[in-house]
Design an enzyme around this catalytic site. Structure first.
Site, PDB file in Angstrom:
ATOM      1  N   ASN A 133       0.961  -1.168  -0.162  1.00  0.00           N
ATOM      2  CA  ASN A 133       0.113  -0.039   0.018  1.00  0.00           C
ATOM      3  C   ASN A 133       0.767   1.219   0.055  1.00  0.00           C
ATOM      4  O   ASN A 133       0.765   2.165  -0.729  1.00  0.00           O
ATOM      5  CB  ASN A 133      -0.952  -0.087   1.148  1.00  0.00           C
ATOM      6  CG  ASN A 133      -2.159  -1.074   1.121  1.00  0.00           C
ATOM      7  OD1 ASN A 133      -2.310  -1.578   0.056  1.00  0.00           O
ATOM      8  ND2 ASN A 133      -2.899  -1.281   2.314  1.00  0.00           N
ATOM      9  N   SER A 150       4.813   0.420  12.593  1.00  0.00           N
ATOM     10  CA  SER A 150       3.542  -0.123  13.160  1.00  0.00           C
ATOM     11  C   SER A 150       3.198   1.002  14.319  1.00  0.00           C
ATOM     12  O   SER A 150       4.204   1.268  15.075  1.00  0.00           O
ATOM     13  CB  SER A 150       3.587  -1.170  13.824  1.00  0.00           C
ATOM     14  OG  SER A 150       2.632  -1.818  14.662  1.00  0.00           O
ATOM     15  N   LYS A 207     -19.673   3.420  13.924  1.00  0.00           N
ATOM     16  CA  LYS A 207     -19.479   2.057  14.677  1.00  0.00           C
ATOM     17  C   LYS A 207     -19.423   2.353  16.391  1.00  0.00           C
ATOM     18  O   LYS A 207     -19.549   1.518  17.117  1.00  0.00           O
ATOM     19  CB  LYS A 207     -19.067   1.104  14.139  1.00  0.00           C
ATOM     20  CG  LYS A 207     -19.604   0.639  12.514  1.00  0.00           C
ATOM     21  CD  LYS A 207     -18.726  -0.270  12.000  1.00  0.00           C
ATOM     22  CE  LYS A 207     -19.344  -0.761  10.881  1.00  0.00           C
ATOM     23  NZ  LYS A 207     -19.603   0.305   9.784  1.00  0.00           N
ATOM     24  N   LEU A 245     -18.161   4.334   0.307  1.00  0.00           N
ATOM     25  CA  LEU A 245     -18.194   3.700  -0.925  1.00  0.00           C
ATOM     26  C   LEU A 245     -16.891   3.404  -1.685  1.00  0.00           C
ATOM     27  O   LEU A 245     -16.128   4.240  -1.905  1.00  0.00           O
ATOM     28  CB  LEU A 245     -19.112   4.377  -1.995  1.00  0.00           C
ATOM     29  CG  LEU A 245     -20.551   4.423  -1.664  1.00  0.00           C
ATOM     30  CD1 LEU A 245     -21.284   5.483  -2.641  1.00  0.00           C
ATOM     31  CD2 LEU A 245     -21.206   2.967  -1.949  1.00  0.00           C
TER      32      LEU A 245
END
Length: 627
Positions: free
Chosen positions: A330, A353, A421, A460
């Site tokens: 990525n 990380s 969420k 989307l």
């Protein structure tokens, strides 16, 4: 040089020479033919002085006319694509030839009948024009001989009888590489109905779409309405879906203005076209002032949201852009893209990380970012239900360590990418994000850095989202899987979400939870059916839809705010501020320490501990997975 390459190299010159010779022949014939017609098609009635005048003037006429033809570019146009412009050039060149002849012959006292000039003018236009436009006709016949069959072409309907529609039809008609046959045009303007657009009849309005698609056996519909509103396009697309035809849409008005309307700008209808709202526009000035000339760090910069953040930030002239991501593929992709698009950008790409305290401190100490966008996170709900400890390690403590490094090294503003969420969560991922928001809220009170969170719904087309999954399932012939017929979600495109994140960051004063206006929620079942129709199939007939049941941690609808939070407006009507819920920081810190010990041990008790910290978290999964 062999004969073949010599012929190929000189083919354009040969064509021009042949065209000039044929023009000379037409010019010569036109004069004598005009006299023949003028004297009633009888040589015996023709006055010989006019014939002498014509012969005497012929060399001058040929020289002047050929020069005029050259000035009007009649030997430089690509005649297989000849159109109105080329035809006007032919008329202009012939007019110049006749006018010059009238003047010169008058000066030379060679008086000719007026009707002679009129007839010669018409014959010249007809001959020169036919010679050039005959190339297109010959090309059509040669294509048929080459095997391009008319009955094998796609029957196409064009919606929109404006400039954009006309230009699209022109390309369909002119290009030898396209297989569309435009059968009809649709336009709601009744004054246009019954007329013809580039030889294609305008047969009716939107109410006739389904009938005409059936009657004319239409395979493909092209929507050429670049200036229409989103809501109007949505209505038309919904009618088009019912035909089962493949749909394509012209992107926007600016392509018409800049002359970019072409087949290459046509794109297949995307699912976001059916959301029925205008795209959110970035308030460029506020963001430009906020990020220009700053050192900016983006964690998770190779992900869906992170990479789009990097694209939009790179466009606003940061002093330096630092991308941090644990996934090297990525990171490499966004690095190569930005290097190509913004070669002058001071770009740093690091593999790291956010869970590694020493590594994050080292990065902050070395590069001293002024603004941080924290997009690094585990986000897949079902996967995190199976590996809850990993969700906590990465999301909660990755955020905590990054936030601590930001405070330690003097970052001005820290923006956490959160999610709807996090509101009354029913899954570990959402609950972990709620804890992240609490970390940000706490850090803001004890550091010079302005810590804020931005919360939005589903994006989307992001990695792992429902739309790419549906597309893949449709390509495989189905079934398309929906968890529940009543499940609904808020949706936004990736660029929209990121533009609002940037604006929220510019508005931040510290401690806020920004809530983005996602518009009206959409049924996932409706998205699935629409996408099936857009692919040219009928839902439940050609492509089955199966309901698989709610997954662990999934709920029927998402909320953007908790009941206690309330809502406050900002200068941007699409960005709101939720009032943070107060909590005891000492207890929270103790709970974080205990949560870290449990997560590091990969304990099965992690859900219960998360529920202690986030009382609104409802454990719906019976999973006992560690991870």
């Amino acid at each position: 040089m062999n004969l073949e390459s010599f012929v190929e190299k000189n083919a354009p010159r040969n064509r021009v020479a042949l065209l000039a010779i044929l023009d000379i022949l037409i010019i010569t014939i036109s004069g004598f033919l005009s006299l023949y017609i003028r004297f009633d098609f009888s040589f015996s009635k023709m006055e010989m002085k006019y014939v002498d005048f014509e012969l005497y003037y012929l060399p001058v006429n040929l020289t002047i006319t050929i020069v005029i033809f050259i000035l009007f570019r009649l030997y430089r146009s690509v005649w297989r694509f000849a159109s109105t412009t080329e035809f006007l050039n032919v008329i202009g060149a012939c007019s110049g030839s006749i006018l010059s002849q009238i003047v010169i012959m008058a000066v030379l006292k060679m008086r000719m009948p007026v009707s002679y000039y009129l007839m010669k003018y018409m014959i010249l236009i007809l001959g020169v024009g036919s010679l050039r436009f005959a190339y297109r006709i010959m090309r059509m016949f040669s294509e048929k001989r080459a095997g391009i069959r008319q009955d094998a072409r796609k029957n196409t309907m064009v919606i929109g009888a404006g400039e954009a529609g006309a230009m699209i039809i022109k390309e369909f008609q002119n290009s030898r590489y396209l297989d569309q046959k435009v059968c009809c045009v649709i336009d709601d303007n009744q004054a246009k109905q019954g007329k013809y657009l580039r030889g294609v009849k305008i047969m009716g309005g939107r109410e006739d779409i389904r009938f005409l698609a059936h009657e004319l056996q239409i395979d493909e519909i092209v929507v050429a309405l670049p200036s229409a509103s989103r809501s109007e396009v949505k209505e038309i697309l919904q009618l088009c879906q019912e035909t089962g035809c493949e749909l394509k849409v012209l992107p926007g008005l600016y392509q018409v203005i800049t002359g970019e309307v072409s087949i290459s700008t046509l794109r297949k209808v995307e699912i976001e076209d059916l959301l029925g709202r205008e795209p959110i526009k970035l308030q460029v000035e506020s963001v430009m002032d906020y990020v220009a000339g700053k050192r900016i760090l983006v964690t998770g910069g190779g992900g869906s949201i992170g990479s789009e953040l990097c694209r939009q930030l790179a466009a606003h002239n940061p002093k330096q852009l630092i991308i941090v991501d644990i996934y090297e593929n990525n990171a490499y992709d966004i690095q190569q893209e930005l290097k190509k698009t913004y070669p002058a950008l001071d770009l740093v790409v690091l593999i790291a990380s956010v869970r590694n305290t020493h590594r994050m401190n080292s990065i902050f100490e070395t590069y001293r970012p002024e603004i941080v966008y924290h997009a690094a996170a585990h986000k897949h709900v079902p996967l995190m239900e199976d590996s809850p400890n990993e969700a906590i390690k990465n999301n909660v403590f990755g955020t905590y360590k990054t936030a601590q490094a930001a405070a330690r090294y003097g970052v001005r503003r820290f923006v956490l990418i959160s999610t709807d969420k996090a509101v009354n969560p029913t899954n570990v991922m959402g609950a972990s994000k709620r804890i992240c928001e609490m970390v940000i809220q706490m850090m803001n009170k004890h550091a010079e850095t302005d810590f804020v969170a931005v919360r939005f719904g589903n994006v989307l087309g992001s990695n792992g989202s429902v739309i790419p999954l549906f597309k893949k399932q449709i390509e495989q012939g189905g079934p398309v899987t929906v968890t529940h017929p009543e499940i609904i979600r808020y949706f936004m495109t990736i660029p929209e979400a990121v533009s609002l994140v940037l604006q929220a960051g510019a508005l931040a004063k510290g401690g806020e939870i920004f809530v983005l206006d996602m518009g009206e929620p959409v049924k996932i079942l409706d998205l699935a059916k629409n996408l099936i129709r857009l692919s040219g199939y009928k839902p439940f007939e050609d492509i089955p839809i199966e309901f698989t049941g709610l997954r662990p941690g999934e709920k029927l609808y998402e909320e953007l705010l908790m009941g206690e939070e309330g809502l406050k407006e900002t200068s941007n009507a699409l960005i709101h501020i939720g009032k943070p819920i107060e909590f005891d920081e000492e207890i929270f810190l103790e709970q974080l320490e205990e949560l870290k010990r449990i997560a590091d041990k990969d304990s099965k008790k992690v859900r219960q501990k998360v529920q202690e910290i986030v009382p609104t978290y409802v454990i719906k999964s019976d999973s006992s997975a560690g991870g």
